[in-house]
Design an enzyme around this catalytic site. Structure first.
Site, PDB file in Angstrom:
ATOM      1  CD  GLU A  95       1.214  -3.940  12.932  1.00  0.00           C
ATOM      2  OE1 GLU A  95       0.442  -3.693  13.859  1.00  0.00           O
ATOM      3  OE2 GLU A  95       0.973  -3.635  11.756  1.00  0.00           O
ATOM      4  CB  CYS A 119       3.295 -10.940   5.422  1.00  0.00           C
ATOM      5  SG  CYS A 119       3.497  -9.304   4.727  1.00  0.00           S
ATOM      6  CB  CYS A 126       8.074   2.393   4.462  1.00  0.00           C
ATOM      7  SG  CYS A 126       8.585   2.089   2.754  1.00  0.00           S
ATOM      8  CB  CYS A 130       3.340   4.197  -1.804  1.00  0.00           C
ATOM      9  SG  CYS A 130       4.872   3.501  -2.480  1.00  0.00           S
ATOM     10  CB  CYS A 133       1.327   2.559   1.524  1.00  0.00           C
ATOM     11  SG  CYS A 133       2.015   1.351   2.685  1.00  0.00           S
ATOM     12  CB  CYS A 349      -1.560  -5.091   0.945  1.00  0.00           C
ATOM     13  SG  CYS A 349      -1.417  -6.779   0.431  1.00  0.00           S
TER      14      CYS A 349
HETATM   15  N1  SAH Z   1       7.856  -1.740  -0.092  1.00  0.00           N
HETATM   16  C1  SAH Z   1       7.604  -2.994  -0.760  1.00  0.00           C
HETATM   17  C2  SAH Z   1       7.039  -4.018   0.176  1.00  0.00           C
HETATM   18  C3  SAH Z   1       5.625  -3.751   0.659  1.00  0.00           C
HETATM   19  S1  SAH Z   1       4.601  -4.897  -0.107  1.00  0.00           S
HETATM   20  C4  SAH Z   1       6.684  -2.731  -1.945  1.00  0.00           C
HETATM   21  O1  SAH Z   1       6.122  -1.655  -2.025  1.00  0.00           O
HETATM   22  O2  SAH Z   1       6.569  -3.574  -2.798  1.00  0.00           O
HETATM   23  C5  SAH Z   1       3.037  -4.322   0.243  1.00  0.00           C
HETATM   24  C6  SAH Z   1       2.191  -4.241  -1.004  1.00  0.00           C
HETATM   25  O3  SAH Z   1       0.921  -3.702  -0.623  1.00  0.00           O
HETATM   26  C7  SAH Z   1       2.771  -3.283  -2.028  1.00  0.00           C
HETATM   27  O4  SAH Z   1       2.501  -3.702  -3.337  1.00  0.00           O
HETATM   28  C8  SAH Z   1       1.994  -2.032  -1.708  1.00  0.00           C
HETATM   29  O5  SAH Z   1       1.997  -1.121  -2.749  1.00  0.00           O
HETATM   30  C9  SAH Z   1       0.626  -2.584  -1.418  1.00  0.00           C
HETATM   31  N2  SAH Z   1      -0.215  -1.646  -0.670  1.00  0.00           N
HETATM   32  C10 SAH Z   1       0.184  -0.616   0.076  1.00  0.00           C
HETATM   33  N3  SAH Z   1      -0.872   0.022   0.597  1.00  0.00           N
HETATM   34  C11 SAH Z   1      -1.959  -0.633   0.177  1.00  0.00           C
HETATM   35  C12 SAH Z   1      -3.355  -0.463   0.403  1.00  0.00           C
HETATM   36  N4  SAH Z   1      -3.826   0.510   1.180  1.00  0.00           N
HETATM   37  N5  SAH Z   1      -4.197  -1.326  -0.184  1.00  0.00           N
HETATM   38  C13 SAH Z   1      -3.732  -2.346  -0.942  1.00  0.00           C
HETATM   39  N6  SAH Z   1      -2.433  -2.560  -1.188  1.00  0.00           N
HETATM   40  C14 SAH Z   1      -1.555  -1.707  -0.643  1.00  0.00           C
END
Ligand code: SAH
Length: 372
Positions: A95, A119, A126, A130, A133, A349
Site C-alpha cells: 500500500e 507515503c 515488516c 512493534c 502496529c 500510520c
Molecule cells: N518502520 C518505520 C517506518 C514506518 S513509519 C518506522 O517504524 O519508523 C510509521 C509510523 O507510524 C511509525 O512511527 C510507527 O511507529 C507509527 N505507528 C505504527 N502503528 C501505529 C498506530 N497503530 N497508531 C499510530 N502510529 C502508529
C-alpha cells in the site's frame, strides 16, 4: 533474448542505464531522454518515446523492460487521503498513500502551493513487530527492490496528475527502510536524479525504529534524507516491550547515535512517539522524554494511537494528549500532534496491511500469514 535476461530499467540508476545503452551500441546521453520519459511523463512504452530513433526503440523493446506496480485498488478518505493497493510483478501487494495537504495555512494569508506527500512502503510486511502496529502483525514477506520503491512514486504521481508538481515523500508505509538499506538508498538516488523527478533530499523523510549499524551508515551518505526516529518509549524496559528491536539496539545507544548524526543548519531529527493510553502517556513519561532529548537537535511528533482490532492498546483522550504535549512545550521541546489522515479507510500510520479487496474475510485472514 529471453525474458530472463532483459534489463529492468525501473531498477536502474541513470549511470546503469548509460551502461546498458553502451552495451546496445548507443550513446549514453539517451539515458537522459529515457529517464525523462519514465519519470517526468510517466511513459513506460518504448514505442511512445518519440525522440529516440526507431532502431533504439526496437532494441529496447526487445532487451529491456520497465516494470511498474499495477493499481489494484484505490480508496479515498473523507479528508482527501487516497490509499492505493499496488500489485507487484510477483503478485504480492503493498500500500502507498497520498496525503493531500498537512501543513498549516500560510501565516501571511497569501495563497500557498498545496503540500503533497506520498507515503511509500519499503517492504511487503515488516519484521520489526512493534506491539501497536498492524503491519508488524503481517510479519515480513519480502523486501522491495529499488524499482518497486521508486515505482510507487511514479504510479501515484501519474495517477494523481502530479508528474509536474513538487511533492514530498515519507518512507512511512509498510516496512522498515533501514532493514532494506541498499534498495531504499538506491530508490532515493533514482528519485533525486536531475533528469527524473529531480527530488531534493529535503523533500524526503526516512522513518526508522533505529537499526543502529544502518543508521551509522546513513550518517555517511551523500544523499541525506530527513530523519525520523520511531522512539515511542522513555525507558529501556518500556521500549523493549513496544519496539522489540530495542533489545538489540537500546534506547541509550540509539539516542547517542542521534547526537552524532550530522545535521545541517536548521535541520532537526523528528522523534515520533505513539501515545498509548496509560502505557507511555503519563506526565512522568513526558518529563523523561524531555531529559532524553537533551542536547539533541530534535522535535517531537506525537501520534495518538490509531486503534485497530488485534492491537491491545487504546488511544488516550485528547486532553491527555494535550497535557503531554504541554509538558514538552513548557520545557522548550518543539512538539506537534499528528492529525491522523485517512483513518476511515485505514490508511493512517500503522494501519497499512495488504489484502486483496476482493477477498472474502476468511481469505483475508489467511493472506496475513506470510507464505514461505
Ligand atoms: N518502520 C518505520 C517506518 C514506518 S513509519 C518506522 O517504524 O519508523 C510509521 C509510523 O507510524 C511509525 O512511527 C510507527 O511507529 C507509527 N505507528 C505504527 N502503528 C501505529 C498506530 N497503530 N497508531 C499510530 N502510529 C502508529
Amino acid at each position: 533474448m529471453s525474458i530472463h535476461t532483459r534489463t529492468d530499467i525501473a531498477e536502474s540508476e541513470r549511470g546503469e542505464l548509460e551502461h546498458t545503452l553502451e552495451r546496445l551500441g548507443h550513446p549514453r546521453f539517451h539515458a537522459r531522454q529515457i529517464f525523462q520519459w519514465i519519470y517526468k511523463r510517466g511513459i513506460t512504452d518504448f514505442a511512445l518515446m518519440s525522440d529516440l530513433g526507431r532502431d533504439l526503440r526496437a532494441q529496447l523493446a526487445e532487451s529491456c523492460v520497465i516494470t511498474t506496480p499495477v493499481v489494484d485498488g484505490q480508496e479515498r478518505s473523507q479528508d482527501g487521503t487516497v490509499k492505493f493497493l499496488l500489485r507487484l510483478a510477483d503478485g504480492k501487494h503493498i500500500e502507498s498513500v497520498f496525503i493531500p495537504d498537512e501543513g498549516p495555512a500560510g501565516s501571511t494569508g497569501a495563497p500557498r502551493a498545496p503540500r503533497i506527500t506520498f507515503c511509500v512502503s519499503t517492504q511487503v510486511g515488516c519484521a520489526m513487530k512493534c506491539a501497536f502496529c498492524l503491519t508488524g502483525k503481517m510479519g515480513i514477506v519480502r523486501s522491495l527492490t529499488a524499482g518497486e520503491i521508486a515505482g510507487q512514486v511514479r504510479v501515484l504521481a501519474r495517477e494523481l496528475g502530479f508528474l509536474d508538481t513538487r511533492f514530498n515523500i515519507v518512507l512511512m508505509g509498510m516496512g522498515e527502510p533501514l532493514h532494506n538499506y541498499e534498495e531504499t538508498m538506491k530508490a532515493l538516488r533514482i528519485l533525486a536524479d536531475e533528469h527524473g523527478f529531480a527530488m531534493s533530499a529535503r523533500r524526503m523523510t526516512l522513518s526508522t525504529v533505529g537499526v543502529l549499524p544502518a543508521l551509522e551508515r546513513l550518517a555517511t551518505e551523500p544523499l541525506m534524507p530527513n530523519l525520523a526516529i520511531s522512539l515511542h518509549a522513555t525507558t529501556e524496559d518500556q521500549r523493549d516491550m513496544l519496539v522489540p528491536i530495542n533489545r538489540k539496539y537500546g534506547l541509550k545507544e540509539l539516542l547517542d547515535a542521534c547526537r552524532r548524526f550530522p545535521l545541517k543548519r536548521r535541520e532537526r531529527i523528528t522523534f515520533e512517539y505513539v501515545l498509548l493510553r496509560e502505557v507511555n502517556d503519563t506526565p512522568d513519561d513526558a518529563r523523561r522524554l524531555v531529559k532524553l532529548l537533551h542536547g539533541i537537535k530534535g522535535k517531537v511528533n506525537l501520534l495518538p494511537l490509531n486503534e485497530a482490532a488485534g492491537i491491545p492498546f487504546e488511544r488516550p483522550a485528547d486532553d491527555r494528549v494535550n497535557h503531554f504535549a504541554r509538558i514538552l512545550a513548557d520545557h522548550g521541546v518543539t512538539v506537534s500532534v499528528r492529525r491522523s489522515r485517512g483513518r476511515d479507510i485505514r490508511a493512517a500510520c500503522g494501519q497499512l496491511i495488504t489484502e486483496s479487496p476482493r477477498m472474502a474475510p476468511g481469505a483475508r485472514l489467511a493472506s496475513l500469514i506470510p507464505n514461505r
